[in-house]
Design a protein around this motif. Structure first.
Motif, short mmCIF file in Angstrom:
data_model
loop_
_atom_site.label_atom_id
_atom_site.label_comp_id
_atom_site.label_asym_id
_atom_site.label_seq_id
_atom_site.Cartn_x
_atom_site.Cartn_y
_atom_site.Cartn_z
N THR A 159 0.86 -1.19 -0.07
CA THR A 159 -0.07 0.16 0.08
C THR A 159 0.93 1.25 0.02
OG1 THR A 159 -0.30 0.08 2.51
CG2 THR A 159 -2.00 -1.06 1.46
N LYS A 185 2.44 -5.13 3.38
CA LYS A 185 3.40 -4.23 3.56
C LYS A 185 2.90 -2.69 3.51
CE LYS A 185 6.25 -2.45 0.98
NZ LYS A 185 6.48 -1.05 1.61
N PRO A 186 2.95 -1.87 4.37
CA PRO A 186 2.52 -0.48 4.20
C PRO A 186 3.85 0.43 3.69
CG PRO A 186 3.13 -1.08 6.53
CD PRO A 186 3.16 -2.01 5.84
N GLY A 222 8.83 -7.04 -1.09
CA GLY A 222 8.39 -7.31 -2.43
C GLY A 222 8.70 -8.60 -2.77
N VAL A 242 5.88 0.62 -10.37
CA VAL A 242 5.91 -0.30 -9.45
C VAL A 242 4.97 -1.43 -10.13
CG1 VAL A 242 5.81 -1.24 -7.04
CG2 VAL A 242 7.18 0.82 -7.85
N LEU A 261 -3.35 1.94 -9.85
CA LEU A 261 -2.16 2.66 -10.12
C LEU A 261 -2.12 4.11 -10.29
CD1 LEU A 261 -0.93 -0.28 -12.55
CD2 LEU A 261 -0.20 0.02 -10.15
N GLY A 262 -1.32 4.67 -11.14
CA GLY A 262 -1.22 5.94 -11.35
C GLY A 262 -2.56 6.62 -12.14
N GLU A 391 1.78 12.77 -13.64
CA GLU A 391 1.00 13.05 -12.54
C GLU A 391 1.82 13.92 -11.67
OE1 GLU A 391 0.76 9.55 -10.19
OE2 GLU A 391 -1.58 9.98 -9.93
N PHE A 457 -14.11 0.88 -7.43
CA PHE A 457 -13.01 2.11 -7.77
C PHE A 457 -11.86 1.05 -8.55
CE2 PHE A 457 -10.67 5.69 -6.34
CZ PHE A 457 -9.54 5.44 -6.70
N1 LIG Z 1 -5.15 3.79 -8.05
C1 LIG Z 1 -5.08 3.87 -6.64
O1 LIG Z 1 -5.99 3.73 -6.14
C2 LIG Z 1 -3.96 4.74 -6.19
C3 LIG Z 1 -4.00 5.35 -4.82
C4 LIG Z 1 -3.13 5.82 -4.12
C5 LIG Z 1 -1.86 6.28 -4.78
N2 LIG Z 1 -1.54 5.62 -6.09
C6 LIG Z 1 -0.62 5.73 -6.91
O2 LIG Z 1 0.78 5.69 -6.00
C7 LIG Z 1 1.73 6.65 -6.52
C8 LIG Z 1 2.34 7.48 -5.14
O3 LIG Z 1 2.46 6.41 -4.13
P1 LIG Z 1 3.80 5.93 -3.91
O4 LIG Z 1 4.87 6.98 -4.05
O5 LIG Z 1 3.59 5.37 -2.43
O6 LIG Z 1 3.98 4.80 -4.83
P2 LIG Z 1 5.16 3.69 -5.08
O7 LIG Z 1 4.83 2.79 -6.00
O8 LIG Z 1 6.42 4.35 -4.91
O9 LIG Z 1 4.81 2.89 -3.82
C9 LIG Z 1 3.50 2.07 -3.43
C10 LIG Z 1 4.05 0.95 -2.26
O10 LIG Z 1 4.74 0.03 -3.27
C11 LIG Z 1 6.00 -0.16 -2.48
N3 LIG Z 1 7.10 -0.45 -3.39
C12 LIG Z 1 7.96 0.34 -4.14
N4 LIG Z 1 8.87 -0.08 -4.80
C13 LIG Z 1 8.58 -1.58 -4.82
C14 LIG Z 1 9.08 -2.63 -5.19
N5 LIG Z 1 9.90 -2.73 -6.22
N6 LIG Z 1 8.48 -4.07 -4.87
C15 LIG Z 1 7.49 -3.95 -4.10
N7 LIG Z 1 6.94 -2.90 -3.38
C16 LIG Z 1 7.32 -1.85 -3.51
C17 LIG Z 1 6.44 1.07 -1.76
O11 LIG Z 1 7.08 0.65 -0.40
C18 LIG Z 1 5.06 1.39 -1.33
O12 LIG Z 1 4.44 0.41 -0.03
C19 LIG Z 1 0.80 7.77 -7.51
O13 LIG Z 1 1.32 7.24 -8.86
C20 LIG Z 1 -0.50 7.47 -7.30
O14 LIG Z 1 -1.34 7.59 -8.28
C21 LIG Z 1 -2.68 4.96 -6.70
#
Ligand SMILES: NC(=O)c1ccc[n+]([C@@H]2O[C@H](COP(=O)([O-])OP(=O)(O)OC[C@H]3O[C@@H](n4cnc5c(N)ncnc54)[C@H](O)[C@@H]3O)[C@@H](O)[C@H]2O)c1
Ligand SMILES: O=C[C@H](O)CS(=O)(=O)O
Length: 487
Positions: A159, A185-186, A222, A242, A261-262, A391, A457
């Protein structure tokens, strides 16, 4: 005690250990990482950086616990989830304070997120009892055909930091309702809220091992989740980059995925719109969580006849927004989550200005310093700017001008993303034309907000796979079994 003088009434909610098989554990090698308050930079806690072996421990514990959890009746699971929902409400103020402290959002928004997060647990405590199979009229009388739904088993959840509570409960609610067990994993920026939810889940009666909160480095946790054949499903919310990596990793075990995702949400204001309502809609969408939501308006398209009046009204409202720490009275814009996020916003604004964008208000780092940025409106935006393609994930509203409806829809769809779209119009025929033509999983008409637990959603194109919430949300955690019974 949070070192930045925030005291929780229920001090048991502040946990600085991972939650594995009902136990609070440190990393065996004592590795930890710091959790910072984005408003002050202060260290508020340290949490374990678990090893892959310790994640494996959680996965095996989840596998063991899941059997008994699935064997409970739907009503038994429902009642435990309902109690979790109630405990979230009873501890809402502490959860909100914890969230604001680690994520930065204004306290009022944090309270709103706690209620939103709890609503997923309530909704899926009810949906737990409505997982139906079906009988199929037999093609020959020597057999009877039926379909049953069964829990997928052990699921992983990963998340993001922007909604530390809701993005977890939007997964844990349906997963546990379906009879699955979860290893979650938060985000490393915001583990404390998730750990607090683990405390309340245990208090509600969620058995040991059914919900595990593992803290640690993403490149350790991960691969441990993705590489395990015991983990049959991973639900991910985060960036598209990711998400694509996880899709590649899922192939080795043919793991099922839900991907949220994004985004790159278009917000279209047609000339027949209520301009004041549209301004309020942009305020609600664009600046929610200081622009750090996946469904924030990212590109605002305004028809030329109302362009000047709209941009002026928006800039006037944005210029009055109070920026500060989320715990300060009247603050409606908090800090960005970290320095990297601030640098991206600065890069987007500089690029827009260099390409002819006109800053009407804001446009620079805030005088508070740190990761605070001025709420910003940029006029005369053009599709060659980074704010059109990427974004921004910050409090920046680029306003693009358009002439015709077809042009607006084409501009809106000119992106690999398709999560949310918004438009304001009072022309019913246009509303149906635009809603059907926009390439996104969610379309909001004459409203800047839509988030609810009762509706599905999710995104299309590179914004993801699957849906969360609504009737559809629990299907993501179920397998469909066809049973043919020879007589
Ligand atoms: N579609 C949705 O419902 C939704 C909701 C919230 C955020 N987002 C998207 O998330 C992004 C911002 O959040 P963020 O910066 O935390 O995203 P991120 O992808 O960097 O991280 C999200 C989660 O993934 C984990 N992560 C990062 N690299 C990883 C890997 N190699 N393997 C496994 N886990 C990994 C992080 O620790 C975190 O827990 C934006 O693009 C936003 O649009 C989408
Ligand atoms: O940031 C992403 C969240 O999913 C937004 S919402 O609160 O669910 O709309």
């Amino acid at each position: 005690m949070l070192t930045n003088t925030v005291v929780l009434k229920n001090r048991g909610l502040l946990r600085q250990q991972a939650f594995v098989n009902g136990q609070w554990i440190d990393a065996s090698n004592k590795d930890t990482y710091e959790v910072l308050n984005p408003a002050t930079g202060a260290v508020i806690a340290t949490v374990p950086s678990l090893s892959a072996d310790e994640v494996e421990l959680a996965i095996h514990g989840a596998a063991k616990a899941q059997k008994d959890w699935a064997a409970k009746t739907a009503q038994e699971r429902s009642r435990i989830l309902r109690r979790w929902f109630e405990l979230m409400h009873e501890n809402a103020e502490d959860l909100a304070l914890l969230m604001t402290t680690e994520q930065g959002k204004p306290l009022a928004e944090a309270r709103g997120e706690v209620a939103y997060a709890a609503s997923f647990i309530e909704w899926f405590s009810e949906e737990a009892r409505r997982v139906y199979g079906r009988i199929i009229p037999q093609p020959s009388n020597d057999r009877r055909l039926m379909v049953m739904k069964q829990p997928i088993g052990v699921v992983g959840a990963i998340t993001p930091w922007n909604f530390p509570a809701a993005m977890l409960t939007r997964k844990a609610g349906p997963a546990l309702a379906a009879g699955c067990a979860m290893v979650a994993k938060p985000a490393e920026d915001t583990p404390l809220t998730a750990l607090a939810l683990g405390v309340l889940a245990a208090e509600a009666g969620v058995p040991d091992g059914v919900l595990n909160i593992v803290t640690g480095k993403p490149d350790v946790v991960g691969p441990a989740l993705m590489g395990s054949s015991i983990v049959r499903k991973v639900s991910f919310t985060g960036s598209t980059a990711v998400g694509k990596l996880l899709m590649r990793q899922a192939a080795d075990t043919v793991k099922k995925l839900s991907l949220e995702l994004g985004g790159n949400a278009p917000f279209i204001v047609f000339d027949d719109a209520d301009v004041d309502a549209a301004v309020d809609g942009v305020m609600a969408s664009k600046y929610r969580n200081t622009g750090q939501t996946c469904v924030c308006a990212n590109r605002i398209f305004v028809q030329s006849g109302i362009y000047d009046s709209f941009t002026q009204k928006l800039a006037e409202k944005v210029s009055t927004m109070k920026v500060g720490a989320g715990t300060e009275d009247g603050v409606v814009q908090g800090p960005l989550i970290n320095k990297a996020a601030l640098e991206k916003v600065k890069r987007h604004v500089a690029d827009a200005k260099a390409k002819g964008g006109r800053v009407l208000t804001g446009g620079d780092v805030h005088e508070r310093g740190g990761s605070f940025f001025q709420p910003t409106v940029i006029a005369d935006a053009t599709p060659d700017m980074q704010v059109f393609v990427e974004e921004t994930f910050g409090p920046v509203a680029p306003i693009f001008r358009f002439e015709t409806e077809d042009e607006a829809v084409a501009l809106a769809n000119d992106t690999p993303f398709g999560l949310a779209s918004y438009f304001f119009s009072r022309d019913l025929a246009r509303i149906f034309r635009a809603a059907e033509a926009l390439e996104s999983g969610i379309v909001a008409v004459n409203s800047g907000v839509f988030s609810t637990e009762v509706a599905p959603f999710g995104g299309v194109k590179e914004s993801g796979l699957g849906r969360e919430g609504g009737q559809e949300g629990i299907e993501e955690y179920l397998e469909t079994k066809f049973l043919c019974l020879g007589l």
